[in-house]
Design a protein around this motif. Structure first.
Motif, short mmCIF file in Angstrom:
data_model
loop_
_atom_site.label_atom_id
_atom_site.label_comp_id
_atom_site.label_asym_id
_atom_site.label_seq_id
_atom_site.Cartn_x
_atom_site.Cartn_y
_atom_site.Cartn_z
N TYR A 2 0.87 -1.17 0.00
CA TYR A 2 0.00 0.00 0.00
C TYR A 2 0.91 1.23 0.00
N ASP A 88 -3.77 1.77 -3.46
CA ASP A 88 -3.89 0.40 -2.95
C ASP A 88 -3.23 -0.65 -3.84
N SER A 89 -2.61 -0.23 -4.91
CA SER A 89 -1.87 -1.16 -5.77
C SER A 89 -0.45 -0.63 -5.95
#
Length: 95
Positions: A2, A88-89
């Protein structure tokens, strides 16, 4: 993984002072559990970006108060409120 990316504006006249604080900032960031990597970059006009990669979103959330303390320590060099974005990637490309 993250990521949190923070953009900030430093007073260009304060860049040497800010750079001198990096060893203390490094020590504070190294004490934050869950951070895998952090980079901060800036240019002569004072525009800067900090990117921190965390093991998870939960780790990033648990670190919020410690991260706020780091930014509070830098407040004398920063001329505006830092802007934080979350991702989040994360793909690790090299390094």
């Amino acid at each position: 993984m993250y990521a949190r990316v923070t953009t900030y504006q430093c007073d260009p006249k304060q860049l040497d002072g800010m750079a001198a604080q990096m060893p203390a900032i490094k020590k504070a960031v190294e004490a934050i559990e869950g951070i895998l990597s952090t980079y901060t970059v800036w240019r002569a006009d004072g525009q800067g970006v900090t990117m921190s990669i965390y093991s998870s979103e939960a780790a990033a959330d648990q670190a919020i108060e410690q991260v706020k303390a780091v930014w509070t320590d830098m407040a004398g060099y920063i001329v505006d409120t830092p802007v934080i974005e979350a991702y989040d990637s994360v793909a690790h490309i090299k390094g």
